[in-house]
Structures are given as C-alpha cells and as structure tokens.
Design an enzyme around this catalytic site. Structure first.
Site, PDB file in Angstrom:
ATOM      1  N   ASP A  55       0.828  -1.205   0.000  1.00 50.75           N
ATOM      2  CA  ASP A  55       0.000   0.000   0.000  1.00 50.75           C
ATOM      3  C   ASP A  55       0.863   1.256   0.000  1.00 50.75           C
ATOM      4  O   ASP A  55       1.557   1.539   0.976  1.00 50.75           O
ATOM      5  CB  ASP A  55      -0.904  -0.029   1.237  1.00 50.75           C
ATOM      6  CG  ASP A  55      -1.807   1.180   1.335  1.00 50.75           C
ATOM      7  OD1 ASP A  55      -2.013   1.845   0.305  1.00 50.75           O
ATOM      8  OD2 ASP A  55      -2.307   1.459   2.441  1.00 50.75           O
TER       9      ASP A  55
ATOM     10  N   ASP B 123      -2.365   5.505  -5.141  1.00 52.88           N
ATOM     11  CA  ASP B 123      -2.684   4.644  -4.000  1.00 52.88           C
ATOM     12  C   ASP B 123      -2.906   3.217  -4.484  1.00 52.88           C
ATOM     13  O   ASP B 123      -3.967   2.889  -5.024  1.00 52.88           O
ATOM     14  CB  ASP B 123      -3.925   5.178  -3.287  1.00 52.88           C
ATOM     15  CG  ASP B 123      -4.279   4.387  -2.039  1.00 52.88           C
ATOM     16  OD1 ASP B 123      -3.551   3.431  -1.706  1.00 52.88           O
ATOM     17  OD2 ASP B 123      -5.291   4.714  -1.389  1.00 52.88           O
TER      18      ASP B 123
END
Length: 528
Positions: A103, A301
């Site tokens: 992430d 992201d």
C-alpha cells in the site's frame, strides 16, 4: 587373491569389535546387552534446544541474498476480482509467511498477532476475534531474530480501526531480507466482518515516514540503508485480467521492461507523506471540465481499488456514463429555488463558495478549502461550523445545502462556457442532481452501454492519460449474470489549495507506475 585378503581383514575386525562389546551369552542361547540408566538433565536438554535454535538462526540469517545478476527483486501479486492485489512476505527467522497488500498510501507494516484473540465490539464488550483466527498470526516465540519493543499503537482505516503494539524482526520480501524492521502486531480489530472477509492477512505500507504511525521508517528506507536496492526505485504492474494466474508484480530496485510501452512520464512529488503530485486538466470525452485547469492535487494509492474524486466531478462522470446514483432532494431544492439567482451572481462572482455565501447557503466564515481531511458531502452536515448554529436552517446552510450549492455552481459554470441557454443550464443541473453518487460506494451502469461510454482523461506532466470504458468499468459475475460498476467513487478530500484525487487500481491497471525514491518523482507509462 586381493578380494580374499579384504574379506579376511573385514572378518578379523568384526571379531575384534564383537569381542570388545559388553555382550554376554547365557545358557539359554540368548544374547543380552547391558544398558545404562541416566537421569534426565533439564539443563542439558535446554542447552541442546538452544544450540539447535541458534544453528537455525545462523543458517537462516544467511538468507539475505545479494541482488544477483538481474539487480531486481520481483514479488508476484494475486488479483482478487480487480479489487485487491496482494503478495507474500515472511517475518522472522525462520520466516513465518503472510499475504499482504503493498500500500503506497500508508507506511506501516502490520499483521495479526498470536495474541489477537479478542476484539472490541460496538457494545465495548469482548467478543471472539474471528478475523484474526482465520488469518495467519505472527508468533514471536518462534523467531530467533525477534526483538521486543511493546509500544502500543493504533491505525484508523475507512473500514475500521486496528490496534496492537510494535515489535522488531527480520522481514523477507522476495529474495531480500530486511534486518530489524519495526512492525505492528495487531491484537484488536473493531470491524471483524471487513477483516474476516479479506483475502490478505495484513498491509505493508510503502509511503513516506511523515504519515507513519510511531514514526517508523518505511521498509524501502531500510532496503536502501542496508544496500539491498541498487536503484532507489520500486515499480508496480497490475494485471486487470482476473482469470489469469499472474495478477501483477512489484519490483524493488528497478523496473520490468516487459510490462510497459514507450517511455515513462515523470512528475515531481509535491508533498511527502503520500506519493502526491500535481495533476493538470481533467477531461470527459476529450472536453475539459475546467475543474483542474489550474491544477489539482493527486496521490497514487495501490491500496485503493477505485479512482476517487470530488463529488461534483464524479457526478458529472456518472451523468456522462449513465451511472445510477441517488436522487438528492436538497440538490433539486437548491437548483429550483436559487438557480436563477446563481446565474445572476455568476456574472460578478467566479468562486462557488462566494456565490453560495451571498445566497445564504454557506457560512461566510467558512472559507473555501479550509478544511483538512476526508469529508464527504453527507458528512459535511455535521461540520464543526454547525456547532455555531442553533436552528435547523442555519445548520443546513453550513452543511449539505452549502455543498450541493457549490456543486451546482460548478456545473452551471461549465454550461455557461459552452454558451448554453438559461433553460438548458438549469435542466442540466437538475439532471446531475439525479446522478449524485453515494459517498464511497459503487454506482451501477448498464453493461450493454459500455461501447458508447466516453473516454475519461487526465493531464499529468503535459501528457494526456486516457482511460477507456473497458478500463474504468469493473465487470463482475453474480448469479450467472454480469454486473458492471463504475470505477469512479466520490470522496471529498480537501488539503490546502485544491481538491484531492486518489488514483487507485483502476488507473494503475492501465499505466505502469515507477516510484522514484532517489529523485522524489513518479513515472507513468502505458502498461503492456
């Protein structure tokens, strides 16, 4: 003769060994061997176990491989329904394996702890933490490279809150072993259902230390400090073909030329924390929306499946692609009651907040873009400014009514630039009211209309990056039939200066992305 001599010598030595052994023959023809009985020495037993463990540690500590001839460390990813991409890492010596989401919008590494038995429910009572029991859990007692830290910490996500404590151990990522990295052992999860249904055990953050909980450095920083990355970059390729076994890959130390076409376009990082950069114009069917013509903030992201943007713009996308949102009575009320006055004010005012403040729908002391953090249109009705109000109308002026008024002004400005008539402008605004999406939820589209949907484009570094309908529509099979969802989700995030866009997996699936740590920049190229 040589073989016979060897056999005679073998027989002789066998006779010598048997003669010296404590073997006794009895009259009954049985051969008995005397055994000695010794008491169990616990100290010796513990010492032998410790020695065996240290041998394992010495052997496995040598797993810190050099980068080899390719100078790349490649980790394969699994694609779960185009919604999550996850890979395998190891923690400890010997390694204990976990599946994690890599992430770029967070920094910490966390996995469930062996001590994660209970979680706090809504009633604040202890209940069995099934999500932990159904995932791999870290056992510090089985790792000889574990170091206790014990500092408590907590991380908040949109799906819930996790809490636990910090520990330190070796982390195995692909062929690399990162020594003494701090990570979080999760002991409590406040939303069991979300984590129970997840296909991953934890998350490995790849953001900057500025957004780290506990100021823990990102794992790529330790890779660099320990000489594990020849080039200070890592790159992502996501495969949007769900049925293929290869779901994608992350490469530490370089890029894989097989997974992109042409050259990367690089843009500088504008704010450390997230991988944030400046995005240019935003286009629907090659026509500017005017929203980002002066620039918008955006982040990449890898932990977000969709592509999120301001509600006002996502509503325009929904209108263009025929996505079904929910009808907003407040929106229709604002357009019906104040539409004409808005058009009059737009001749002298250009900023939506100034127009809506003069209409009395926004509070004057609430300057545009003053709020920092994630606030959806619906959440704004509970804004801190409303605490200054004592009647319902005043609270509505500081919340939803203000938000929908600002959206309507943006829509009208677009139509004015296209020289539309007053009647057409008000009709268009009313149509968009029916397309306002529910915050952070999916909007459905008709699968058969995908070929007629427009392209959606972003200008990044003076280059246009286009998403076709096949790239931004997510197709799922449900009950034998196809379900099609928009890859765009409404999320209002307002850092200082402009609205924030979040480019998630929908964008990353179309464009190979390089995260250049050494030069603080991000590069995009067409995925192959």
């Amino acid at each position: 003769m040589g073989i016979q001599k060897i056999l005679l010598l073998a027989c002789f030595w066998l006779w010598v060994v048997l003669s010296l052994s404590p073997v006794h023959a009895s009259s009954d023809g049985l051969v008995r061997i005397n055994l000695e009985k010794k008491e169990l020495n616990l100290k010796v037993l513990r010492a032998s176990r410790l020695a065996a463990r240290e041998n394992i540690c010495l052997r496995d500590s040598g797993l810190q491989h050099a980068l080899g001839e390719s100078n790349l460390d490649v980790i394969s990813l699994k694609n779960f329904m185009d919604a999550r991409y996850y890979g395998k890492i190891g923690i400890g010596t010997p390694p204990q394996y976990f599946t994690v989401v890599f992430d770029t919008a967070s920094t910490n590494l966390w996995v469930p702890s062996l001590r994660c038995y209970y979680s706090v429910s809504s009633s604040s009572s202890l209940s069995l933490c099934a999500s932990c029991l159904f995932h791999s859990r870290y056992r510090s007692g089985q790792s000889c490279s574990y170091k206790k830290i014990g500092k408590p910490c907590k991380i908040s996500y949109g799906a819930g809150v996790i809490s636990g404590f910090l520990s330190q151990d070796y982390i195995h990522v692909g062929n690399l072993t990162i020594k003494n990295h701090m990570f979080m052992e999760v002991t409590k999860e406040t939303n069991n259902l979300i984590f129970l249904l997840s296909k991953f055990d934890g998350i490995l953050g790849l953001g900057f230390q500025e957004i780290s909980i506990g100021k823990v450095p990102p794992i790529w920083q330790l890779m660099i400090e320990q000489g594990l990355m020849k080039e200070k970059v890592f790159s992502f390729w996501l495969n949007r073909k769900v049925r293929e076994a290869d779901g994608g890959e992350i490469v530490f130390g370089g890029v894989d030329p097989r997974h992109f076409k042409g050259e990367h376009t690089f843009v500088p990082i504008t704010r450390k924390g997230y991988w944030q950069f400046q995005m240019g114009d935003f286009l629907i069917a090659n026509e500017t929306t005017g929203v980002c013509s002066a620039g918008c903030a955006a982040i990449i992201d890898t932990g977000t499946s969709r592509l999120t943007g301001p509600t006002s713009i996502i509503t325009q996308i929904n209108h263009a692609i025929g996505a079904e949102g929910f009808a907003s009575l407040e929106c229709k009320e604002v357009v019906f009651e104040y539409g004409d006055r808005m058009l009059e004010l737009l001749t002298s005012e250009s900023h939506p907040h100034a127009v809506c403040s003069q209409l009395g729908l926004c509070l004057f002391h609430d300057p545009p873009n003053a709020s920092i953090g994630i606030k959806s249109v619906i959440e704004r009705q509970n804004d801190e400014n409303s605490s200054l109000c004592y009647d319902t109308l005043c609270k509505r002026r500081g919340g939803v009514m203000c938000a929908v008024c600002e959206m309507a002004v943006v829509w009208m400005q677009k139509q004015i630039k296209q020289n539309q008539t007053r009647e057409r402008i008000l009709t268009y605004a009313n149509e968009l009211c029916n397309r306002i999406p529910s915050p952070m939820t999916e909007s459905a589209v008709k699968c058969e209309e995908i070929p007629s949907m427009p392209d959606i484009s972003f200008v990044i570094g003076n280059r246009v990056f286009t998403l076709t309908p096949d790239q931004y529509i997510i197709k799922l099979q449900q009950g034998g039939s196809n379900v099609c969802l928009s890859g765009f989700t409404a999320l209002d995030v307002r850092p200082p200066g402009s609205d924030l866009w979040i480019l998630g997996d929908v964008f990353l699936g179309a464009y190979h992305t390089v995260f250049d740590i050494g030069n603080l920049q991000i590069g995009f190229a067409e995925a192959a």
